[in-house]
Enzyme design. Sequence first.
Site, PDB file in Angstrom:
ATOM      1  CG  HIS A   1     -74.847 -65.496  16.330  1.00  0.00           C
ATOM      2  ND1 HIS A   1     -74.271 -66.208  15.515  1.00  0.00           N
ATOM      3  CD2 HIS A   1     -73.963 -65.247  16.846  1.00  0.00           C
ATOM      4  CE1 HIS A   1     -72.837 -66.686  15.574  1.00  0.00           C
ATOM      5  NE2 HIS A   1     -72.792 -65.367  16.293  1.00  0.00           N
ATOM      6  CB  CYS A   2     -74.954 -68.399  21.593  1.00  0.00           C
ATOM      7  SG  CYS A   2     -74.226 -68.460  22.835  1.00  0.00           S
TER       8      CYS A   2
END
Length: 244
Positions: free
Chosen positions: A98-99
Amino acid sequence: MPVVAVVNLWLTNLTDPGIIPPLSEKDAVVELLDDGHTDIPDRSRYVKDAKGRWMRAVVTPEGYGDFEKYCTVCNVWRPQRGYHCTVCGHCMERGDHHCEVMGNCIAKLNHRFFALFLCSAQVGCALMMGGAIWRLQRLSFPNKDVWDNAETYVLLILAVFYGYHALMLVFGTFHAFAVVCDVTTKDMAGDEVCRNLPCLPGKRNPTALLRSWRAVCCGPIIWRSSTRVTPLLQDQGEAGGREV
């Protein structure tokens, strides 16, 4: 290069990363397993992992054994390389991470755009740094006379700025390698890659690698607005971390 970087940044953020659509009802087999039934077809396929989550044995298209995990939040069986992101509220297929910068997950359908964004941004910064250094050389830097020219200071700032960002974006090379070799950040964090290197016999054999290229590099572009999926309520058992 800036145009390529911006377009891929846009595609990374606005396209479906690889969401596995959640189901509103619990899987019938899992209900029976939770109730303690043993008269289930292929009961030996189902086991619990160390966290008490149901897993089932499956066979890959190349004939190798693998496992799928059951997500009690989304009520779906997700592939072994998938995960449930509690920030996005969905299970992701072939999830990488997850960025926080992008504001969404990097997974099966947008990993290619993420890698292209990082690589093109890195090349763009390197070219800008090179241009600034070339211009400084044209001005006979670092001779004393150039310090009286305001352009020298501007070029020095640009060279340092773009050089710093070119170094910071070096992990874009890793993500390009990851797409080519069918490796994710989560794979690198564990021992999956060491146990079976790409292009060698096993689950990462050349045939599987070609199948991954078709899925990751040539997968459909699905706009998030056209596939809006409402996250289900978080379950106490799987909402404790960002990626489960």
